[in-house]
Write an enzyme that holds these catalytic residues in place. Structure first.
Site, PDB file in Angstrom:
ATOM      1  N   ALA A 181       0.862  -1.177   0.000  1.00 49.09           N
ATOM      2  CA  ALA A 181       0.000   0.000   0.000  1.00 49.09           C
ATOM      3  C   ALA A 181       0.901   1.230   0.000  1.00 49.09           C
ATOM      4  O   ALA A 181       2.051   1.169   0.448  1.00 49.09           O
ATOM      5  CB  ALA A 181      -0.899  -0.005   1.232  1.00 49.09           C
TER       6      ALA A 181
ATOM      7  N   GLY B 139       0.700  -5.062   1.098  1.00 50.36           N
ATOM      8  CA  GLY B 139      -0.550  -5.157   0.344  1.00 50.36           C
ATOM      9  C   GLY B 139      -0.363  -5.805  -1.018  1.00 50.36           C
ATOM     10  O   GLY B 139      -1.308  -6.376  -1.573  1.00 50.36           O
TER      11      GLY B 139
ATOM     12  N   GLU C 148      -0.505  -9.406  -0.337  1.00 49.12           N
ATOM     13  CA  GLU C 148      -1.905  -9.721   0.010  1.00 49.12           C
ATOM     14  C   GLU C 148      -2.795  -9.725  -1.234  1.00 49.12           C
ATOM     15  O   GLU C 148      -3.679 -10.575  -1.370  1.00 49.12           O
ATOM     16  CB  GLU C 148      -2.415  -8.706   1.037  1.00 49.12           C
TER      17      GLU C 148
ATOM     18  N   GLU D 181       5.150  -5.037   7.050  1.00 43.77           N
ATOM     19  CA  GLU D 181       4.422  -3.976   7.760  1.00 43.77           C
ATOM     20  C   GLU D 181       4.967  -3.724   9.161  1.00 43.77           C
ATOM     21  O   GLU D 181       4.908  -2.608   9.670  1.00 43.77           O
ATOM     22  CB  GLU D 181       2.925  -4.325   7.850  1.00 43.77           C
TER      23      GLU D 181
HETATM   24  N1  DAK Z   1       4.608   3.155  -0.910  1.00 43.45           N
HETATM   25  C1  DAK Z   1       4.993   4.305  -1.493  1.00 43.45           C
HETATM   26  N2  DAK Z   1       6.115   4.432  -2.224  1.00 43.45           N
HETATM   27  C2  DAK Z   1       6.880   3.342  -2.372  1.00 43.45           C
HETATM   28  C3  DAK Z   1       6.554   2.101  -1.774  1.00 43.45           C
HETATM   29  C4  DAK Z   1       5.344   2.034  -1.010  1.00 43.45           C
HETATM   30  N3  DAK Z   1       4.928   0.893  -0.439  1.00 43.45           N
HETATM   31  N4  DAK Z   1       7.527   1.223  -2.076  1.00 43.45           N
HETATM   32  C5  DAK Z   1       8.413   1.882  -2.831  1.00 43.45           C
HETATM   33  N5  DAK Z   1       8.031   3.149  -3.018  1.00 43.45           N
HETATM   34  C6  DAK Z   1       8.720   4.208  -3.784  1.00 43.45           C
HETATM   35  C7  DAK Z   1       9.978   4.688  -3.053  1.00 43.45           C
HETATM   36  O1  DAK Z   1       9.628   5.649  -2.077  1.00 43.45           O
HETATM   37  C8  DAK Z   1      10.775   5.285  -4.192  1.00 43.45           C
HETATM   38  O2  DAK Z   1      10.263   6.545  -4.525  1.00 43.45           O
HETATM   39  P1  DAK Z   1      11.248   7.797  -4.875  1.00 43.45           P
HETATM   40  O3  DAK Z   1      12.138   7.926  -3.697  1.00 43.45           O
HETATM   41  O4  DAK Z   1      11.971   7.343  -6.119  1.00 43.45           O
HETATM   42  O5  DAK Z   1      10.312   8.932  -5.098  1.00 43.45           O
HETATM   43  C9  DAK Z   1      10.452   4.337  -5.348  1.00 43.45           C
HETATM   44  O6  DAK Z   1       9.229   3.676  -5.000  1.00 43.45           O
HETATM   45  C10 DAK Z   1      11.520   3.283  -5.558  1.00 43.45           C
HETATM   46  O7  DAK Z   1      11.743   2.629  -4.310  1.00 43.45           O
HETATM   47  P2  DAK Z   1      13.212   2.431  -3.701  1.00 43.45           P
HETATM   48  O8  DAK Z   1      14.131   3.531  -4.126  1.00 43.45           O
HETATM   49  O9  DAK Z   1      13.033   2.190  -2.246  1.00 43.45           O
HETATM   50  O10 DAK Z   1      13.669   1.102  -4.457  1.00 43.45           O
HETATM   51  P3  DAK Z   1      14.643  -0.040  -3.927  1.00 43.45           P
HETATM   52  O11 DAK Z   1      14.839  -0.950  -5.083  1.00 43.45           O
HETATM   53  O12 DAK Z   1      15.843   0.546  -3.252  1.00 43.45           O
HETATM   54  O13 DAK Z   1      13.817  -0.816  -2.777  1.00 43.45           O
HETATM   55  C11 DAK Z   1      11.836  -1.897  -1.847  1.00 43.45           C
HETATM   56  C12 DAK Z   1      12.660  -1.525  -3.139  1.00 43.45           C
HETATM   57  C13 DAK Z   1      10.534  -2.522  -2.324  1.00 43.45           C
HETATM   58  C14 DAK Z   1      12.631  -2.907  -1.034  1.00 43.45           C
HETATM   59  C15 DAK Z   1      11.600  -0.618  -1.019  1.00 43.45           C
HETATM   60  O14 DAK Z   1      11.055   0.387  -1.869  1.00 43.45           O
HETATM   61  C16 DAK Z   1      10.634  -0.840   0.122  1.00 43.45           C
HETATM   62  O15 DAK Z   1      11.035  -1.379   1.155  1.00 43.45           O
HETATM   63  N6  DAK Z   1       9.388  -0.382  -0.042  1.00 43.45           N
HETATM   64  C17 DAK Z   1       8.377  -0.440   1.003  1.00 43.45           C
HETATM   65  C18 DAK Z   1       7.827  -1.835   1.162  1.00 43.45           C
HETATM   66  C19 DAK Z   1       6.772  -1.926   2.267  1.00 43.45           C
HETATM   67  O16 DAK Z   1       7.055  -1.592   3.446  1.00 43.45           O
HETATM   68  N7  DAK Z   1       5.558  -2.368   1.925  1.00 43.45           N
HETATM   69  C20 DAK Z   1       4.481  -2.490   2.890  1.00 43.45           C
HETATM   70  C21 DAK Z   1       3.667  -1.218   2.933  1.00 43.45           C
HETATM   71  S1  DAK Z   1       2.326  -1.301   4.151  1.00 43.45           S
HETATM   72  C22 DAK Z   1      -5.370  -2.762   3.960  1.00 43.45           C
HETATM   73  C23 DAK Z   1      -4.868  -3.080   2.726  1.00 43.45           C
HETATM   74  C24 DAK Z   1      -3.497  -3.107   2.540  1.00 43.45           C
HETATM   75  C25 DAK Z   1      -2.626  -2.738   3.534  1.00 43.45           C
HETATM   76  C26 DAK Z   1      -3.154  -2.424   4.768  1.00 43.45           C
HETATM   77  C27 DAK Z   1      -4.531  -2.409   4.998  1.00 43.45           C
HETATM   78  N8  DAK Z   1      -6.804  -2.769   4.175  1.00 43.45           N
HETATM   79  C28 DAK Z   1      -7.674  -3.333   3.132  1.00 43.45           C
HETATM   80  C29 DAK Z   1      -7.344  -2.338   5.424  1.00 43.45           C
HETATM   81  C30 DAK Z   1      -1.206  -2.774   3.237  1.00 43.45           C
HETATM   82  C31 DAK Z   1      -0.216  -2.145   3.929  1.00 43.45           C
HETATM   83  C32 DAK Z   1       1.119  -2.132   3.323  1.00 43.45           C
HETATM   84  O17 DAK Z   1       1.353  -2.672   2.257  1.00 43.45           O
END
Ligand code: DAK
Length: 259
Positions: free
Chosen positions: A66, A110, A113, A133
């Protein structure tokens, strides 16, 4: 209908393909994208010429979760009152035709998921799955704590949810999260071949099979077996069952009419 954050096409006139398309954000899932995805899937589901759907992303990311930036400042009352992204995330579960996730690159949070909400996952050899998360001070919120243990067992689900580590495609296949792992450059060919094969069968039987397998995850064994038996009996009321069995007996290819 035109979309901004997804691309939609059909393959072979029978498979509806949705490509998540926010490449700069690694396909991070926001409200608008989930609205578009829900609308596209609903339209394919209602189209009688479509027999199967595929959701895919880019080589680098199926979806990295997400959109963290979009939700960073939300309060409890914001997400609770607004039923945060629940309404459009649940749409995929209402789709009655099969949906295959073709996953390459990151499928995190997400994104993982979303892949698990599909009926099965075909992964490229560069796919990486995880529920990170916990690193953000939250827990999976779109079914991850429930679907992941059903797919990979408690030990690995706990490991992934509590450490936030990623698992690669080989580990994911070994654990039962994905049905097959293929070379990255073969991902769409293999997935479309599977989807087109499904389209060859009776749509009625395919939908009954999907509904019956899903029962295995939603209730007890005795209820699930009874549901399967009734669906099995019901299929003898279809023309497609007569066609399928007659074709076998007479050594010819079945032509199903989805009736
Ligand atoms: N959200 C927003 N931006 C994201 C992102 C994300 N999840 N993942 C990556 N990006 C963006 C980065 O900020 C970066 O943007 P700029 O800095 O270039 O502007 C760009 O994508 C490239 O990312 P990186 O520079 O970080 O690329 P790397 O190859 O170095 O790393 C990575 C890739 C995937 C390992 C890293 O980006 C990362 O750790 N990303 C976050 C992963 C994460 O924590 N995902 C979980 C998010 S929480 C629900 C439904 C769903 C959910 C909850 C409730 N309901 C139905 C109630 C879900 C929650 C989640 O998913």
């Amino acid at each position: 209908m035109s979309y901004e954050l997804i691309q939609v096409r059909t393959e072979g006139g029978k498979v509806g393909v949705v490509t998540l398309n926010r490449p700069k954000q690694l396909n991070a899932l926001n409200n608008e994208l989930m609205d578009e995805l829900g609308a596209a899937l609903k339209a394919f589901d209602a189209d009688p010429t479509i027999g199967c759907m595929v959701i895919t992303g880019s080589e680098k990311a199926f979806a990295a979760g997400a959109d963290i930036g979009a939700m960073a400042t939300y309060s409890f009352s914001d997400v609770y009152k607004g039923d945060y992204i629940t309404r459009n995330w649940e749409l995929i579960r209402q789709v009655r035709k099969p949906v295959i996730a073709a996953v390459s690159g990151f499928a995190l949070g997400g994104g993982c998921e979303l892949a698990m909400m599909c009926d099965f996952i075909i992964a490229a050899d560069n796919a990486r799955f995880g529920q990170p998360e916990i690193k953000l001070g939250i827990i999976p919120g779109a079914g991850g704590t429930q679907r992941l243990p059903r797919a990979v067992g408690k030990a690995k689900a706990m490991d992934l949810a509590l450490t936030g580590r990623m698992m690669d495609a080989t580990e994911a296949e070994r654990a039962g999260l994905v049905s097959r792992v293929v070379a990255l450059d073969k991902l769409m060919d293999e997935t479309l071949a599977a989807a087109l094969m499904i389209c060859e069968f009776s749509q009625v039987a395919v939908m009954a099979a999907k509904e019956s397998v899903n029962r295995a995850f939603e209730g007890g064994l005795a209820d699930g077996i009874m549901f399967e038996r009734r669906m099995f009996h019901a299929l003898f009321a279809t023309e497609d069952q007569k066609e399928g069995m007659d074709a076998f007996v007479n050594k010819r290819k079945a032509v199903f009419k989805n009736q």
